[in-house]
Design a protein around this motif. Structure first.
Motif, PDB file in Angstrom:
ATOM      1  N   HIS A  49     -12.001   3.264 -16.258  1.00  0.00           N
ATOM      2  CA  HIS A  49     -11.775   4.695 -16.018  1.00  0.00           C
ATOM      3  C   HIS A  49     -10.578   5.248 -16.798  1.00  0.00           C
ATOM      4  N   GLY A  50      -9.939   4.412 -17.583  1.00  0.00           N
ATOM      5  CA  GLY A  50      -8.863   4.907 -18.434  1.00  0.00           C
ATOM      6  C   GLY A  50      -7.537   5.104 -17.743  1.00  0.00           C
ATOM      7  N   HIS A  51      -7.299   4.380 -16.644  1.00  0.00           N
ATOM      8  CA  HIS A  51      -6.041   4.514 -15.914  1.00  0.00           C
ATOM      9  C   HIS A  51      -5.269   3.197 -15.929  1.00  0.00           C
ATOM     10  N   THR A  52      -3.984   3.299 -15.749  1.00  0.00           N
ATOM     11  CA  THR A  52      -3.130   2.131 -15.566  1.00  0.00           C
ATOM     12  C   THR A  52      -2.677   2.097 -14.116  1.00  0.00           C
ATOM     13  N   ILE A  53      -2.858   0.947 -13.463  1.00  0.00           N
ATOM     14  CA  ILE A  53      -2.492   0.837 -12.046  1.00  0.00           C
ATOM     15  C   ILE A  53      -1.433  -0.243 -11.878  1.00  0.00           C
ATOM     16  N   ASN A  54      -0.286   0.146 -11.373  1.00  0.00           N
ATOM     17  CA  ASN A  54       0.804  -0.796 -11.131  1.00  0.00           C
ATOM     18  C   ASN A  54       0.674  -1.377  -9.728  1.00  0.00           C
ATOM     19  N   PRO A  55       0.535  -2.699  -9.610  1.00  0.00           N
ATOM     20  CA  PRO A  55       0.353  -3.325  -8.298  1.00  0.00           C
ATOM     21  C   PRO A  55       1.662  -3.490  -7.542  1.00  0.00           C
ATOM     22  N   GLU A  56       1.605  -3.279  -6.221  1.00  0.00           N
ATOM     23  CA  GLU A  56       2.754  -3.492  -5.341  1.00  0.00           C
ATOM     24  C   GLU A  56       2.255  -4.265  -4.129  1.00  0.00           C
ATOM     25  N   PHE A  57       2.461  -5.580  -4.123  1.00  0.00           N
ATOM     26  CA  PHE A  57       1.889  -6.385  -3.047  1.00  0.00           C
ATOM     27  C   PHE A  57       2.955  -7.228  -2.356  1.00  0.00           C
ATOM     28  N   THR A  58       2.709  -7.481  -1.069  1.00  0.00           N
ATOM     29  CA  THR A  58       3.622  -8.268  -0.240  1.00  0.00           C
ATOM     30  C   THR A  58       2.796  -9.151   0.684  1.00  0.00           C
ATOM     31  N   GLY A  59       3.485  -9.970   1.486  1.00  0.00           N
ATOM     32  CA  GLY A  59       2.845 -10.642   2.598  1.00  0.00           C
ATOM     33  C   GLY A  59       2.713  -9.678   3.766  1.00  0.00           C
ATOM     34  N   TRP A  60       2.118 -10.151   4.856  1.00  0.00           N
ATOM     35  CA  TRP A  60       1.910  -9.291   6.020  1.00  0.00           C
ATOM     36  C   TRP A  60       3.235  -8.888   6.668  1.00  0.00           C
ATOM     37  N   SER A  61       4.146  -9.837   6.795  1.00  0.00           N
ATOM     38  CA  SER A  61       5.394  -9.583   7.502  1.00  0.00           C
ATOM     39  C   SER A  61       6.190  -8.469   6.834  1.00  0.00           C
ATOM     40  N   GLY A  62       6.521  -7.447   7.605  1.00  0.00           N
ATOM     41  CA  GLY A  62       7.344  -6.348   7.121  1.00  0.00           C
ATOM     42  C   GLY A  62       6.601  -5.259   6.374  1.00  0.00           C
ATOM     43  N   HIS A  63       5.285  -5.435   6.162  1.00  0.00           N
ATOM     44  CA  HIS A  63       4.580  -4.432   5.357  1.00  0.00           C
ATOM     45  C   HIS A  63       4.480  -3.096   6.088  1.00  0.00           C
ATOM     46  N   PHE A  64       4.253  -3.137   7.400  1.00  0.00           N
ATOM     47  CA  PHE A  64       4.167  -1.890   8.169  1.00  0.00           C
ATOM     48  C   PHE A  64       5.467  -1.104   8.060  1.00  0.00           C
ATOM     49  N   GLU A  65       6.588  -1.798   8.224  1.00  0.00           N
ATOM     50  CA  GLU A  65       7.875  -1.125   8.167  1.00  0.00           C
ATOM     51  C   GLU A  65       8.120  -0.533   6.771  1.00  0.00           C
ATOM     52  N   LYS A  66       7.759  -1.299   5.743  1.00  0.00           N
ATOM     53  CA  LYS A  66       7.956  -0.820   4.376  1.00  0.00           C
ATOM     54  C   LYS A  66       7.101   0.415   4.100  1.00  0.00           C
ATOM     55  N   LEU A  67       5.822   0.348   4.476  1.00  0.00           N
ATOM     56  CA  LEU A  67       4.922   1.465   4.219  1.00  0.00           C
ATOM     57  C   LEU A  67       5.336   2.698   5.026  1.00  0.00           C
ATOM     58  N   THR A  68       5.767   2.476   6.258  1.00  0.00           N
ATOM     59  CA  THR A  68       6.209   3.585   7.096  1.00  0.00           C
ATOM     60  C   THR A  68       7.403   4.304   6.466  1.00  0.00           C
ATOM     61  N   THR A  69       8.337   3.535   5.942  1.00  0.00           N
ATOM     62  CA  THR A  69       9.511   4.125   5.285  1.00  0.00           C
ATOM     63  C   THR A  69       9.092   4.915   4.049  1.00  0.00           C
ATOM     64  N   ILE A  71       6.103   6.330   3.372  1.00  0.00           N
ATOM     65  CA  ILE A  71       5.370   7.541   3.724  1.00  0.00           C
ATOM     66  C   ILE A  71       6.316   8.601   4.277  1.00  0.00           C
ATOM     67  N   ALA A  72       7.288   8.180   5.081  1.00  0.00           N
ATOM     68  CA  ALA A  72       8.262   9.133   5.626  1.00  0.00           C
ATOM     69  C   ALA A  72       9.065   9.797   4.511  1.00  0.00           C
ATOM     70  N   GLY A  73       9.301   9.060   3.434  1.00  0.00           N
ATOM     71  CA  GLY A  73      10.073   9.606   2.336  1.00  0.00           C
ATOM     72  C   GLY A  73       9.242  10.167   1.201  1.00  0.00           C
ATOM     73  N   GLY A  74       7.895  10.112   1.346  1.00  0.00           N
ATOM     74  CA  GLY A  74       7.016  10.625   0.310  1.00  0.00           C
ATOM     75  C   GLY A  74       7.011   9.792  -0.959  1.00  0.00           C
ATOM     76  N   THR A  75       7.307   8.478  -0.822  1.00  0.00           N
ATOM     77  CA  THR A  75       7.378   7.612  -2.001  1.00  0.00           C
ATOM     78  C   THR A  75       6.288   6.549  -2.003  1.00  0.00           C
ATOM     79  N   GLU A  76       5.268   6.718  -1.167  1.00  0.00           N
ATOM     80  CA  GLU A  76       4.213   5.719  -1.087  1.00  0.00           C
ATOM     81  C   GLU A  76       3.365   5.697  -2.358  1.00  0.00           C
ATOM     82  N   ALA A  77       2.618   4.593  -2.532  1.00  0.00           N
ATOM     83  CA  ALA A  77       1.736   4.453  -3.692  1.00  0.00           C
ATOM     84  C   ALA A  77       0.596   5.466  -3.608  1.00  0.00           C
ATOM     85  N   ASP A  78      -0.041   5.723  -4.755  1.00  0.00           N
ATOM     86  CA  ASP A  78      -1.170   6.660  -4.781  1.00  0.00           C
ATOM     87  C   ASP A  78      -2.346   6.123  -3.967  1.00  0.00           C
TER      88      ASP A  78
END
Length: 419
Positions: A49-69, A71-78
């Motif tokens: 599709h002509g796009h570049t996608i930068n991966p951001e991956f972690t283990g399960w532990s702490g992912h909810f807290e990271k994603l919540t932070t 989204i609250a700051g408007g810095t989540e992945a697309d």
């Protein structure tokens, strides 16, 4: 009129297929097999599709807290992998995440049935597409159980009786099962659900359904398992570093010979096994007088698009490629379980890319009975109430009654926020 409609449809399709090249981000959690497969899928879908996608991956532990932070700051992945219960936290009114219905010209939503679409919707907005339906199942190392001279267990009594046999025939370091942390909490929850026929939290009323005595009975199972050498004690697991099961050499070598895991994590727990070690799923263990098998079943993780993203159309193209298009489907395989997308499921089945053990496990999940699961069961506050107090019980700092009192108090406090 028909000509105008056709022209509009062709125009819409053309716009969808000629989106500008974008630099995107995608975030997810998982194990090594999921990480590798997702990165490969992003590479082929990005090239298509002509796009570049930068991966951001972690283990399960702490992912909810990271994603919540984020989204609250408007810095989540697309594009994000989101745990199904989190939808109600991130987008209670349907506006916290993008409405995927707005991209129906890009994403082929016909591959999901009505129930799956409802599961991913909040207030009428499709905030996440279910990747699979998952459930917790018992899986055992058949190689080790055979060495112990035992058939795989069918009941809790069978499992409890196996502990002393493992110690006598295989050695002090061999255990027929494992349960610490979240796994221990979910084992206790399963046992209590089977005995009572009720979920711990009622999805309809947002209230606890078990009496204190019923909770005490479920908590006491943990001590029974430790006392009978069925599982390694919480203290011993902590002394070893509390490493995740799939990173534990005692699991890969077959010294720990059973666990209770999501069926969607098959490769995560099977890939580390040494040569000669094999796994098999069994039906949920039963207990005398139980009122339900107690399956813990839910829509698994979903793919969502950020409501803050300025590149939602490009993200929708990648989402559709991952879940519906041959290139993405082939690369992802079944690293997130048997796909919910009809097209993906058919493609992988025809290619023999869905292993028989996965088909068997998925059937056990779908066929088993159990009460509906409350989304709050997956929230950190509720899980902490269960795990932290079960840990205190495991260390002997409180008895089962005191642990039950503290669990009830903490869970009720958590539930007050949604009443």
């Amino acid at each position: 009129m028909k000509l105008r409609t056709l022209s509009l449809a062709l125009c819409t399709t053309a716009i969808a297929s000629t989106a500008m090249a974008e630099d995107l981000r995608m975030s997810w959690w998982g194990g090594d097999s999921r990480h590798a497969a997702t990165q490969a899928a992003l590479e082929v879908c990005g090239a298509k599709h002509g796009h570049t996608i930068n991966p951001e991956f972690t283990g399960w532990s702490g992912h909810f807290e990271k994603l919540t932070t984020q989204i609250a700051g408007g810095t989540e992945a697309d594009l994000m992998q989101v745990n199904w219960p989190w939808l109600s936290f991130y987008s209670a009114d349907g506006t916290g995440l993008a409405d995927l219905n707005q991209f129906a010209q890009i994403i082929d939503l016909s591959n999901w049935d009505d129930a799956q679409i409802v599961a991913g919707s909040m207030n009428g907005a499709l905030n996440g597409l279910p990747i699979s339906t998952t459930g917790r199942l018992f899986v055992f190392n058949t190689t080790t159980w055979a060495k112990a001279g035992l058939d795989l267990p069918k009941t809790w009594d069978d499992l409890i009786a196996a502990g002393p046999v493992f110690r006598e025939k295989l050695g002090e370091g061999y255990y027929p099962f494992e349960a610490a942390g979240l796994d221990a909490a979910l084992i206790v929850t399963l046992y209590g659900t089977q005995a009572t026929g009720k979920p711990l939290i009622d999805p309809a009323t947002n209230e606890l359904t078990w009496t204190k005595e019923e909770l005490v009975n479920a908590i006491s199972l943990y001590k029974t398992l430790v006392d009978n050498h069925v599982i390694e004690g919480w203290q011993d697991r902590a002394a070893d570093g509390n490493v995740p099961l799939h990173e534990n050499p005692e699991w890969s070598q077959g010294m720990i010979a059973g666990t209770y895991q999501w069926d969607s994590t098959y490769f995560k727990i099977s890939d580390p096994l040494e040569d000669g070690q094999e796994l098999a799923y069994v039906d949920l263990l039963t207990q005398d007088g139980q009122k339900t098998p107690g399956i813990y079943r839910k829509a698994s993780m979903v793919f969502s698009i950020s409501a803050n993203s300025e590149k939602q159309e490009a993200a929708a193209q990648i989402l559709n490629c991952l879940l519906n298009e041959p290139e993405g489907v082939s690369a992802l395989g079944t690293t997130r379980g048997v796909p919910a997308s009809r097209t993906a499921r058919e493609q992988l089945s025809e290619a023999d890319a869905i292993q028989p053990i996965q088909v068997e496990a998925q059937k056990k999940v779908i066929d088993a009975e159990g009460p509906a699961i409350h989304p709050m069961m997956e929230f950190p506050s509720v899980r902490a109430a269960l795990q932290d107090n079960l840990e205190l019980f495991a260390y002997g700092e409180v008895d089962a009654t005191e642990a039950a009192d503290e669990m009830i108090l903490a869970i009720n406090e958590a539930l007050e926020h949604i009443k």
